[in-house]
Design an enzyme around this catalytic site. Sequence first.
Site, short mmCIF file in Angstrom:
data_model
loop_
_atom_site.label_atom_id
_atom_site.label_comp_id
_atom_site.label_asym_id
_atom_site.label_seq_id
_atom_site.Cartn_x
_atom_site.Cartn_y
_atom_site.Cartn_z
N LYS A 45 58.04 118.33 35.51
CA LYS A 45 57.55 116.98 35.82
C LYS A 45 57.81 116.03 34.67
O LYS A 45 58.06 114.84 34.87
CB LYS A 45 56.03 117.03 36.10
CG LYS A 45 55.64 117.70 37.41
CD LYS A 45 54.14 117.65 37.58
CE LYS A 45 53.69 118.38 38.84
NZ LYS A 45 52.22 118.38 38.99
N ARG A 46 57.73 116.54 33.47
CA ARG A 46 57.87 115.69 32.30
C ARG A 46 59.30 115.58 31.80
O ARG A 46 59.59 114.79 30.92
CB ARG A 46 56.98 116.21 31.15
CG ARG A 46 55.50 116.17 31.46
CD ARG A 46 54.69 116.68 30.28
NE ARG A 46 53.27 116.67 30.56
CZ ARG A 46 52.61 117.66 31.14
NH1 ARG A 46 53.26 118.73 31.53
NH2 ARG A 46 51.31 117.57 31.37
#
Length: 467
Positions: free
Chosen positions: A250-251
């Site tokens: 996600k990051r």
Amino acid sequence: MSQQASTTVRTRIAPSPTGFLHLGTARTALYSWAYARHHGGQFVLRIEDTDLARSTQDSVEQILASMKWLGLEYDEGPIYQMQRLERYQAVVDQLIAEGKAYRCYCTPEQLESMKAAQDARGEKRRYDGTWRPEAGKELPAVPEGVQPVVRFKNPVDGDVTWNDLVKGPITINNREIDDLIIVRPDGVPTYNFAVVVDDWDMSITHVFRGDEHINNTPWQINIFHALGAKLPVFGHLPIILGDDGQKLSKRRGAVSVTAYEDDGYLPEAMLNYLSRLGWSHGDDELFSSEQMVSWFDGTHLSKSPSQWDPAKLEWVNGQYIKQIDEARLASLVSAQLAKRGIQAEAAQLQPMCALFKDRCATTVALADWLSMYFAAVTPSAEELTAHVTDTIKPALTALADKFAGIEWHKAAIQAAIKEVIGAHALKMPQLAIPVRVLVCGRAQTPSLDAVLELFSKEKVIERLRGA
């Protein structure tokens, strides 16, 4: 929810709603779903929403939309952890009463001091057991105004061993792990505790998840044992690497599943591609979800990371674009055109999709092509200069005149083009390319007569006379 050992295969996916459903979680969901379906079992969706600071309703809705788009239907759920706080508290109370968990009143400052001292001594950071009850040990006085956490009393000796479905046998010594916090000061359980209670209550038999959870597994197994609960079978899947060779997350570089829907990918193509990121069935590249279910028995799972390859996904999607029902394809392209303010009925688009789909890997690419039928085209200055020359303009005018007097179908269009080519002593490309540039806005298209037939005669003539 039964706490009895289940004879039915039951798997789950348990995303945290702290962002979109990313590709790694989607692959885990696919494997969990396929394994349950292969064995005639059940698949559960659980929302792990105990991270109150970061969980959002928008993320929940995006997760549900992603699962629906992928077609990963669940038999139970969504089940929300925050609706199960009373259950977690009851289990915590039981563990404390049995001497398997205890309250710890260490302040954050004390814990930081503890870590600093361990760092100074070159030791591994771990809780030092200040509040861990032991026979004959006198605990400190309970301080005022400190809200305690609850820690699990982890065994100090022995090994934790499990036979991982992907990795094979894994052993970690209990001295490598310490007394885990299982309930925060606000009474909300931590991940490692809540997930055990959930999997126990929901009779989960097989847990597929990313291999970043391997280090959590010993704690979880010890909690299962403390509860007298049957262990599920664990399968820890290797990470997916992005283009840069780093973990897709996600990051870092991951894109939401629904973004691929927006970009014109088909769910069955996405499932096909995801399935091959860590699993294989011989040399098969293209197969349906039904075929995958029939083959996915938990074997042939890779132990090595997989590389996300956008070009390969695009190729797979292009194969599916060629194969799917044209009515459905036209409906998808209609939706893409609507985003551009172009209203086009799917029935009108069907023959257009049939003509252009072999050239397109996504429905966005198809919409790029088909927009020329509904919106003005703007040929590039370079192509106009190169192809729509003063020498060829008389032939273009003659072709427009010829088109005005014919019935509008492919055979008549082709005959008119050949007649003008003959009258002006041209070769086919000398006339066809300028016609493409003016009418379609580009120099390369499928067969010209087939392309023109799908325009209205009036629009073709108008664009030719604009030369």
